[in-house]
Write a protein that holds these residues in place. Structure first.
Motif, PDB file in Angstrom:
ATOM      1  N   VAL A 133      -6.120  10.578  10.918  1.00 55.13           N
ATOM      2  CA  VAL A 133      -6.341   9.692   9.779  1.00 55.13           C
ATOM      3  C   VAL A 133      -5.218   8.668   9.721  1.00 55.13           C
ATOM      4  O   VAL A 133      -4.048   8.999   9.936  1.00 55.13           O
ATOM      5  CB  VAL A 133      -6.415  10.482   8.458  1.00 55.13           C
ATOM      6  CG1 VAL A 133      -6.463   9.548   7.255  1.00 55.13           C
ATOM      7  CG2 VAL A 133      -7.630  11.399   8.458  1.00 55.13           C
ATOM      8  N   ALA A 134      -5.572   7.412   9.438  1.00 54.03           N
ATOM      9  CA  ALA A 134      -4.579   6.349   9.313  1.00 54.03           C
ATOM     10  C   ALA A 134      -4.748   5.630   7.982  1.00 54.03           C
ATOM     11  O   ALA A 134      -5.858   5.322   7.566  1.00 54.03           O
ATOM     12  CB  ALA A 134      -4.718   5.352  10.462  1.00 54.03           C
ATOM     13  N   PHE A 135      -3.615   5.411   7.321  1.00 57.75           N
ATOM     14  CA  PHE A 135      -3.554   4.564   6.135  1.00 57.75           C
ATOM     15  C   PHE A 135      -2.818   3.295   6.554  1.00 57.75           C
ATOM     16  O   PHE A 135      -1.616   3.325   6.793  1.00 57.75           O
ATOM     17  CB  PHE A 135      -2.795   5.262   5.007  1.00 57.75           C
ATOM     18  CG  PHE A 135      -3.463   6.494   4.461  1.00 57.75           C
ATOM     19  CD1 PHE A 135      -4.313   6.419   3.364  1.00 57.75           C
ATOM     20  CD2 PHE A 135      -3.235   7.735   5.044  1.00 57.75           C
ATOM     21  CE1 PHE A 135      -4.923   7.564   2.847  1.00 57.75           C
ATOM     22  CE2 PHE A 135      -3.835   8.891   4.539  1.00 57.75           C
ATOM     23  CZ  PHE A 135      -4.684   8.799   3.447  1.00 57.75           C
ATOM     24  N   GLU A 136      -3.537   2.187   6.682  1.00 56.75           N
ATOM     25  CA  GLU A 136      -2.948   0.957   7.187  1.00 56.75           C
ATOM     26  C   GLU A 136      -2.830  -0.089   6.076  1.00 56.75           C
ATOM     27  O   GLU A 136      -3.825  -0.447   5.450  1.00 56.75           O
ATOM     28  CB  GLU A 136      -3.790   0.391   8.333  1.00 56.75           C
ATOM     29  CG  GLU A 136      -3.922   1.336   9.529  1.00 56.75           C
ATOM     30  CD  GLU A 136      -4.705   0.704  10.672  1.00 56.75           C
ATOM     31  OE1 GLU A 136      -4.636  -0.532  10.829  1.00 56.75           O
ATOM     32  OE2 GLU A 136      -5.408   1.437  11.393  1.00 56.75           O
ATOM     33  N   ASP A 137      -1.605  -0.552   5.842  1.00 53.14           N
ATOM     34  CA  ASP A 137      -1.356  -1.615   4.870  1.00 53.14           C
ATOM     35  C   ASP A 137      -1.930  -1.268   3.494  1.00 53.14           C
ATOM     36  O   ASP A 137      -2.572  -2.096   2.846  1.00 53.14           O
ATOM     37  CB  ASP A 137      -1.940  -2.949   5.366  1.00 53.14           C
ATOM     38  CG  ASP A 137      -1.326  -3.374   6.693  1.00 53.14           C
ATOM     39  OD1 ASP A 137      -0.099  -3.268   6.832  1.00 53.14           O
ATOM     40  OD2 ASP A 137      -2.078  -3.800   7.589  1.00 53.14           O
ATOM     41  N   CYS A 138      -1.693  -0.044   3.073  1.00 51.19           N
ATOM     42  CA  CYS A 138      -2.213   0.438   1.791  1.00 51.19           C
ATOM     43  C   CYS A 138      -1.096   0.600   0.762  1.00 51.19           C
ATOM     44  O   CYS A 138       0.087   0.628   1.104  1.00 51.19           O
ATOM     45  CB  CYS A 138      -2.917   1.788   1.976  1.00 51.19           C
ATOM     46  SG  CYS A 138      -4.412   1.737   3.001  1.00 51.19           S
ATOM     47  N   GLU A 139      -1.479   0.700  -0.499  1.00 47.35           N
ATOM     48  CA  GLU A 139      -0.604   1.119  -1.587  1.00 47.35           C
ATOM     49  C   GLU A 139      -1.033   2.538  -1.941  1.00 47.35           C
ATOM     50  O   GLU A 139      -2.158   2.745  -2.412  1.00 47.35           O
ATOM     51  CB  GLU A 139      -0.763   0.199  -2.802  1.00 47.35           C
ATOM     52  CG  GLU A 139      -0.455  -1.261  -2.533  1.00 47.35           C
ATOM     53  CD  GLU A 139       1.038  -1.520  -2.426  1.00 47.35           C
ATOM     54  OE1 GLU A 139       1.818  -0.741  -3.008  1.00 47.35           O
ATOM     55  OE2 GLU A 139       1.423  -2.508  -1.774  1.00 47.35           O
ATOM     56  N   LEU A 140      -0.175   3.497  -1.698  1.00 49.26           N
ATOM     57  CA  LEU A 140      -0.530   4.903  -1.854  1.00 49.26           C
ATOM     58  C   LEU A 140       0.393   5.535  -2.888  1.00 49.26           C
ATOM     59  O   LEU A 140       1.525   5.909  -2.605  1.00 49.26           O
ATOM     60  CB  LEU A 140      -0.407   5.602  -0.500  1.00 49.26           C
ATOM     61  CG  LEU A 140      -1.017   6.982  -0.292  1.00 49.26           C
ATOM     62  CD1 LEU A 140      -2.466   7.035  -0.742  1.00 49.26           C
ATOM     63  CD2 LEU A 140      -0.925   7.380   1.175  1.00 49.26           C
TER      64      LEU A 140
END
Length: 216
Positions: A133-140
């Motif tokens: 799983v990849a979170f790319e250029d997110c606000e988490l």
């Protein structure tokens, strides 16, 4: 992993049929369906199946998707608030330019999922299995992965704030690309994760607390 940025880049795009706008229903079979626009508030779609489908510009508020299966689903410009995907299964899913808040996904299984340019507030992944799983250029913000198993997960360009990792298992978790990294709880569970030198310094107080080290 190359992620389609528009419907016409999807291999199944030409076969999509427009959803009729009816509420999503339990055990529903949504294969090659395009849910475009509209707001769905409340209701249950427990154990529904979404296969080779797309969601664009859709708002879901307090919708129950417990044990639902998403396989080869493309989601863009969506807004999900209080959605429950507890015990669900996501495989080969892409979510782009979307906003999620208060999503309950504990006990779920996510594999080969890509989030791009999403704003995600309070995501509950407790006890979940998260792989590739990849979170790319997110606000988490307020990510809760307590007790989860994270394998081959990356965060390029993502701001991670107030993450909770108590009891999590990390395998090939790469945090080096994260532009912010704030762990509120469970820093000791980062064993097996990869960080860069700057992040190590930022994590030092949380790691010291987790190890019971007193700094004076």
């Amino acid at each position: 992993m190359t992620v389609a940025q528009s419907l016409d880049q999807l291999s199944y795009g030409p076969y999509l049929q427009r959803h009729d706008g009816e509420p999503l229903r339990p055990d529903g079979n949504y294969t090659e369906v395009h849910v475009d626009g509209g707001e769905y508030e409340g209701g249950e779609a427990t154990s529904a199946k979404f296969i080779e489908s797309a969601f664009t510009g859709v708002t879901l508020v307090d919708v129950g998707l417990e044990r639902a299966r998403f396989s080869e689903v493309w989601l863009s410009r969506n807004r999900w608030v209080g959605v429950r995907i507890v015990g669900g299964e996501w495989l080969d899913v892409s979510m782009l330019d979307s906003s999620l808040a208060g999503v309950q996904a504990y006990g779920s299984r996510l594999r080969r999922v890509n989030f791009q340019r999403c704003k995600i507030d309070t995501l509950n992944l407790r006890g979940a299995t998260v792989a590739d799983v990849a979170f790319e250029d997110c606000e988490l913000n307020e990510l809760d992965c307590a007790g989860a198993t994270l394998t081959n997960v990356s965060f390029p360009g993502t701001a991670i704030r107030n993450a909770r990792l108590s009891g999590a298992t990390c395998k090939k978790v790469d945090l080096r690309g994260a532009r912010e990294l704030d762990v509120a709880d469970g820093a000791g569970s980062l064993r097996g994760a990869v960080v860069d030198g700057r992040q190590l310094i930022e994590l030092a107080p949380a790691l010291a607390a987790a190890l019971g080290i007193i700094v004076k």
